[in-house]
Design an enzyme around this catalytic site. Structure first.
Site, PDB file in Angstrom:
ATOM      1  N   CYS A 123      44.687  43.154  38.003  1.00 50.66           N
ATOM      2  CA  CYS A 123      45.647  44.022  37.330  1.00 50.66           C
ATOM      3  C   CYS A 123      46.997  43.321  37.311  1.00 50.66           C
ATOM      4  O   CYS A 123      47.456  42.830  38.347  1.00 50.66           O
ATOM      5  CB  CYS A 123      45.750  45.354  38.082  1.00 50.66           C
ATOM      6  SG  CYS A 123      47.067  46.426  37.488  1.00 50.66           S
ATOM      7  N   CYS A 146      33.286  41.158  33.842  1.00 54.10           N
ATOM      8  CA  CYS A 146      32.335  41.785  34.754  1.00 54.10           C
ATOM      9  C   CYS A 146      33.148  42.366  35.910  1.00 54.10           C
ATOM     10  O   CYS A 146      33.674  41.621  36.745  1.00 54.10           O
ATOM     11  CB  CYS A 146      31.345  40.735  35.237  1.00 54.10           C
ATOM     12  SG  CYS A 146      29.990  41.393  36.199  1.00 54.10           S
TER      13      CYS A 146
END
Length: 157
Positions: A123, A146
């Protein structure tokens, strides 16, 4: 090459890699920061291991892998929207997979563990580890983001 020379060379390359990629440098600043104690208080043990220690959840353990409703997937650490359900697909791997992130939502860095170079995804706002990006995804990007479901929260449309 003797062991000492090998270790010295490997350390130099590691330092160079950190110098070239500010996202990997120690002390990187994020918009959302918390103390280790605060992270541990807000996350379960597996969430902490994945998001803060870059571990991986067991394949098939996340209900988000089978989620098919329209909506957004956000960072569990800071609630930043990261992925649209429109980019999600069933990769058959046991982890939620996407062809691309939302613009400006993630940062990447090289991951040289497990004797192979992979691309790790985090993030961009809080630095939480999300998973890895591989070059075996479908069109239009050819990428497979993934992700660990424990790093995400789903917000239905």
């Amino acid at each position: 090459m003797d062991r000492r020379l090998f270790l010295t060379t490997a350390a130099a390359f590691g330092a160079l890699r950190f110098a070239m990629d500010p996202a990997q440098a120690e002390g990187t600043k994020f918009e959302v920061t918390r103390s280790e104690e605060d992270w541990r208080a807000m996350l379960s043990d597996i969430e902490y291991a994945v998001m803060r220690e870059e571990k991986t959840e067991r394949a098939g353990s996340s209900p988000l892998d089978k989620e098919t409703r329209p909506g957004l997937y956000a960072c569990k650490g800071c609630d930043l929207p990261l992925y649209s359900a429109e980019a999600k697909y069933d990769s058959g791997t046991g982890w939620p997979s996407f062809t691309q992130s939302l613009k400006g939502a993630v940062r990447t860095k090289d991951d040289d563990t497990l004797f192979a170079r992979r691309t790790e995804v985090h993030c961009r706002r809080c630095g939480s580890h999300l998973g890895h990006i591989f070059d075996d995804g479908p069109a239009p990007t050819g990428k497979r983001h993934c992700l660990n479901g424990v790093s995400l929260s789903f917000k239905p449309a």
